[in-house]
Structures are given as structure tokens and as C-alpha cells.
Enzyme design. Structure first.
Site, PDB file in Angstrom:
ATOM      1  N   ALA A  66       0.839  -1.432   0.158  1.00 50.37           N
ATOM      2  CA  ALA A  66      -0.087   0.068   0.006  1.00 50.37           C
ATOM      3  C   ALA A  66       0.806   1.182  -0.145  1.00 50.37           C
ATOM      4  CB  ALA A  66      -1.022  -0.114   1.284  1.00 50.37           C
ATOM      5  N   GLY A 112       0.560  -4.808   0.770  1.00 50.30           N
ATOM      6  CA  GLY A 112      -0.522  -4.657   0.023  1.00 50.30           C
ATOM      7  C   GLY A 112      -0.347  -5.618  -1.105  1.00 50.30           C
ATOM      8  N   GLU A 115      -0.712  -9.382  -0.390  1.00 48.36           N
ATOM      9  CA  GLU A 115      -2.117  -9.601  -0.126  1.00 48.36           C
ATOM     10  C   GLU A 115      -2.721  -9.615  -1.377  1.00 48.36           C
ATOM     11  OE1 GLU A 115      -1.882  -6.170   3.018  1.00 48.36           O
ATOM     12  OE2 GLU A 115      -2.957  -7.458   3.925  1.00 48.36           O
ATOM     13  N   GLU A 135       4.873  -5.032   7.336  1.00 45.74           N
ATOM     14  CA  GLU A 135       3.883  -4.150   7.991  1.00 45.74           C
ATOM     15  C   GLU A 135       4.461  -3.849   9.281  1.00 45.74           C
ATOM     16  OE1 GLU A 135       2.467  -6.281   6.136  1.00 45.74           O
ATOM     17  OE2 GLU A 135       1.086  -5.231   4.741  1.00 45.74           O
TER      18      GLU A 135
HETATM   19  N1  COA Z   1       4.534   3.146  -0.619  1.00 44.27           N
HETATM   20  C1  COA Z   1       4.980   4.226  -1.184  1.00 44.27           C
HETATM   21  N2  COA Z   1       6.116   4.511  -2.030  1.00 44.27           N
HETATM   22  C2  COA Z   1       6.851   3.252  -2.094  1.00 44.27           C
HETATM   23  C3  COA Z   1       6.384   2.091  -1.366  1.00 44.27           C
HETATM   24  C4  COA Z   1       5.429   2.137  -0.882  1.00 44.27           C
HETATM   25  N3  COA Z   1       4.879   0.854  -0.370  1.00 44.27           N
HETATM   26  N4  COA Z   1       7.415   1.101  -1.588  1.00 44.27           N
HETATM   27  C5  COA Z   1       8.296   1.819  -2.548  1.00 44.27           C
HETATM   28  N5  COA Z   1       7.997   3.143  -2.758  1.00 44.27           N
HETATM   29  C6  COA Z   1       8.772   4.006  -3.375  1.00 44.27           C
HETATM   30  C7  COA Z   1      10.088   4.711  -2.531  1.00 44.27           C
HETATM   31  O1  COA Z   1       9.533   5.673  -1.705  1.00 44.27           O
HETATM   32  C8  COA Z   1      10.895   5.018  -3.663  1.00 44.27           C
HETATM   33  O2  COA Z   1      10.149   6.577  -4.019  1.00 44.27           O
HETATM   34  P1  COA Z   1      11.169   7.838  -4.310  1.00 44.27           P
HETATM   35  O3  COA Z   1      12.211   7.379  -5.357  1.00 44.27           O
HETATM   36  O4  COA Z   1      10.247   8.885  -4.492  1.00 44.27           O
HETATM   37  O5  COA Z   1      12.066   8.041  -3.043  1.00 44.27           O
HETATM   38  C9  COA Z   1      10.431   4.268  -4.896  1.00 44.27           C
HETATM   39  O6  COA Z   1       9.363   3.775  -4.521  1.00 44.27           O
HETATM   40  C10 COA Z   1      11.690   3.379  -5.001  1.00 44.27           C
HETATM   41  O7  COA Z   1      11.810   2.539  -3.512  1.00 44.27           O
HETATM   42  P2  COA Z   1      12.834   2.441  -2.935  1.00 44.27           P
HETATM   43  O8  COA Z   1      12.681   2.046  -1.611  1.00 44.27           O
HETATM   44  O9  COA Z   1      14.027   3.534  -3.393  1.00 44.27           O
HETATM   45  O10 COA Z   1      13.586   1.145  -3.729  1.00 44.27           O
HETATM   46  P3  COA Z   1      14.649   0.147  -2.941  1.00 44.27           P
HETATM   47  O11 COA Z   1      15.128  -0.687  -4.590  1.00 44.27           O
HETATM   48  O12 COA Z   1      15.767   0.717  -2.618  1.00 44.27           O
HETATM   49  O13 COA Z   1      13.829  -0.936  -2.184  1.00 44.27           O
HETATM   50  C11 COA Z   1      11.967  -1.869  -1.312  1.00 44.27           C
HETATM   51  C12 COA Z   1      12.866  -1.608  -2.586  1.00 44.27           C
HETATM   52  C13 COA Z   1      10.669  -2.704  -1.891  1.00 44.27           C
HETATM   53  C14 COA Z   1      12.775  -3.000  -0.486  1.00 44.27           C
HETATM   54  C15 COA Z   1      11.462  -0.700  -0.762  1.00 44.27           C
HETATM   55  O14 COA Z   1      10.804   0.066  -1.553  1.00 44.27           O
HETATM   56  C16 COA Z   1      10.472  -1.065   0.553  1.00 44.27           C
HETATM   57  O15 COA Z   1      10.695  -1.378   1.615  1.00 44.27           O
HETATM   58  N6  COA Z   1       8.987  -0.664   0.096  1.00 44.27           N
HETATM   59  C17 COA Z   1       8.281  -0.700   1.132  1.00 44.27           C
HETATM   60  C18 COA Z   1       7.682  -1.979   1.327  1.00 44.27           C
HETATM   61  C19 COA Z   1       6.493  -2.034   2.470  1.00 44.27           C
HETATM   62  O16 COA Z   1       6.649  -1.831   3.771  1.00 44.27           O
HETATM   63  N7  COA Z   1       5.124  -2.477   2.135  1.00 44.27           N
HETATM   64  C20 COA Z   1       4.294  -2.476   2.964  1.00 44.27           C
HETATM   65  C21 COA Z   1       3.485  -1.202   2.967  1.00 44.27           C
HETATM   66  S1  COA Z   1       1.917  -1.606   3.958  1.00 44.27           S
END
Ligand code: COA
Length: 258
Positions: A66, A112, A115, A135
Site C-alpha cells: 500500500a 498490500g 495481499e 507491515e
Molecule cells: N509506498 C510508497 N512508496 C513506495 C513504497 C510503498 N509501499 N514502496 C516503494 N516506494 C517508493 C519509494 O519511496 C521510492 O520513491 P522515491 O524514489 O520517490 O524515494 C521508490 O518507490 C523506489 O523505492 P526504493 O525504496 O528507493 O527502492 P529500493 O530498491 O531501495 O527498495 C523495497 C525496494 C521494496 C525494499 C523498498 O521500496 C520497500 O521496503 N518498500 C516498502 C515495502 C513495505 O513496507 N510495504 C508494505 C507497505 S504497507
């Protein structure tokens, strides 16, 4: 059908819906959830479409969860609403959809995103996929059915391990655990999903809908679990840990929980 966050491609007997926010790793914000609902509602009445495939744009992510930036400022009631509306509009809607829906998991399927894949009827993953429910690192719990569907798919013990550690597993491990049905190379993912869709689309569509209804009926007890999930998800939004967890993600640092 024109959508800001989706691409829809129709071919014989099937439609592919691609979630198209690759710069945000296809994170599900409210407009995307609404568009997915609307696209599925339209395709439900499209007699040329018998099976649907959902995937993510780009090489990196199916859906990375999400959209954290959207809900970081929410309070308890807004948190509950977020989960309840999302479940109704998309996740329960997919689970009970009368045509088979296949998730083609082409990279990260987190929160999400996992999910969403779990609400689909069948899951195929490419070998670069990483799956998890992170989460709790945000001071939250899964709110789109993850606490229920993960336990259904892989059993309570492994589900709790994944949820409580927030660990990510690789596609091969997900296959061993029964979380995905098949693993392919990245290049072959969509062909494999299409072949599966073709095999399904040869069968009686009324029988397919009946089979989905009958299998789901066996899990009808989960409603109380989903309601508890919505309550508990909402309550997390009133905690200092939630503020810290979401701020830490947006500030690109590790959270410090009390
Ligand atoms: N919500 C909002 N933005 C998200 C996102 C999310 N769930 N997941 C990734 N993004 C965004 C990042 O903020 C980043 O944006 P920016 O370039 O404007 O800063 C962009 O997507 C790229 O992500 P980034 O984190 O830079 O990539 P990465 O390769 O370093 O890491 C992940 C990849 C998937 C490990 C990392 O993005 C992450 O942990 N995401 C969240 C996962 C999460 O907690 N999901 C559950 C949400 S309830």
C-alpha cells in the site's frame, strides 16, 4: 478503458491488467485501488474475457505494498476505513470474482502487493520475485486480508513466522510453501500466465464461477478474522510506533521503536 495507473491489454479470451506506477514500485494508492475495481467491474461483463491476469509494470516490482506516503498521517478511524474500503473494493472483490484471476508476480510482492496476489485465485512468480508482509516494521499489521489469507495458504505457523519477522522469501521458497503455484524465468512469466489462462478459458465459465464460489464457501469463517484485522489495523494508527515506522520509511532510515 483509459486509466491513469493501469494498462489493460485484451487478447483472445483473456485480459492482462498491468499496475503502472513503476517509479513507486507500483504501490497501491487509493486511485489505483479504485481503478482496479472499476477495470474488473467492466471486465466482469465483457463476454470476450474469460480469465484475467494481474501483473506489475517494470522489472522490479509486482506491487511493493500500500502507498505509505498516502496513509502516514492517518488516525485510527481513517486507518480502519482504509482497510475496510480496500478489502471491500478490491481484495474481497477479487477473491469472489466469478472469472479466474491469476497474479503474475514479476518482482517484489510486499504488504498490500502480496495481499493482492493472495486474493487472486492462482499465483505464478518469476524467479526474481521477493514476497513478504513487512507491515510490523511500520508499526502496523497487514490490513488487506493478509493475516487470514497467508495462514490459509501456508498454514498458521509459517504465516506467523513471516508476519512477525517481516521477512522476505524468494520465489523458490514461496513455491515450496505453497504460496505460489509455479516459478518461471522473468522472460517466460507472462507466457506461462497466458498458458494457464488458456487452459482455464477452455472450460465452462459457469462451472468456473461455481468452483470459485464452492472453494470460497469452505473459508467463510474467515469473515470474523477479517473484521478483527480491520479493528487491529486501525488501532495501530493511534500508536507512537506507527508514527515512527512510517516516518522512518519516508525519511529512508531505520525505525527506533519504544
Ligand atoms: N509506498 C510508497 N512508496 C513506495 C513504497 C510503498 N509501499 N514502496 C516503494 N516506494 C517508493 C519509494 O519511496 C521510492 O520513491 P522515491 O524514489 O520517490 O524515494 C521508490 O518507490 C523506489 O523505492 P526504493 O525504496 O528507493 O527502492 P529500493 O530498491 O531501495 O527498495 C523495497 C525496494 C521494496 C525494499 C523498498 O521500496 C520497500 O521496503 N518498500 C516498502 C515495502 C513495505 O513496507 N510495504 C508494505 C507497505 S504497507
Amino acid at each position: 478503458m483509459n486509466y491513469a495507473n493501469l494498462l489493460i491489454q485484451k487478447s483472445i479470451n483473456r485480459a492482462v491488467i498491468t499496475i503502472n506506477r513503476p517509479e513507486k514500485l507500483n504501490a497501491l494508492n487509493k486511485p489505483t485501488i479504485e481503478e482496479l475495481h472499476n477495470a474488473l467491474a467492466t471486465l466482469k461483463n465483457d463476454r470476450e474475457v474469460r480469465v484475467i491476469i494481474i501483473t506489475g509494470a517494470g522489472q522490479k516490482a509486482f506491487v511493493a505494498g500500500a502507498d505509505i506516503s498516502e496513509f502516514a498521517s492517518y488516525g485510527v478511524e481513517e486507518g480502519k476505513q482504509l482497510a475496510a474500503q480496500g478489502q471491500k473494493l478490491l481484495f474481497d472483490y477479487i477473491e469472489n470474482y466469478p472469472k479466474p484471476i491469476i497474479a503474475a508476480i514479476n518482482g517484489y510482492a510486499l504488504g498490500g502487493g502480496l495481499e493482492l496476489a493472495m486474493a487472486c485465485h492462482v499465483r505464478i512468480a518469476s524467479n526474481n520475485a521477493r514476497l513478504g508482509l513487512p507491515e510490523v516494521t511500520l508499526g502496523l499489521i497487514p490490513g488487506y486480508g493478509g493475516t487470514q489469507r497467508l495462514a490459509q495458504l501456508i498454514g498458521k505457523g509459517k504465516a506467523l513466522e513471516m508476519i512477525l519477522t517481516a521477512g522476505m522469501i524468494q520465489a523458490e521458497e514461496a513455491l515450496q510453501w505453497g504460496l505460489v503455484n509455479k516459478v518461471t524465468s522473468q522472460e517466460e512469466l507472462m507466457d506461462n500466465a497466458a498458458a494457464l489462462a488458456d487452459a482455464m478459458s477452455k472450460n465452462s465459465s459457469t462451472a468456473l464461477a461455481a468452483a470459485i464460489r464452492a472453494v470460497n464457501a469452505g473459508y467463510a469463517y474467515q469473515r470474523s478474522g477479517l473484521d478483527t484485522e480491520i479493528e487491529e489495523f486501525g488501532k495501530c494508527f493511534g500508536t507512537a510506533d506507527f508514527k515512527e515506522g512510517t516516518s522512518a520509511f519516508l525519511e529512508k532510515r531505520k525505525p527506533k521503536f519504544s
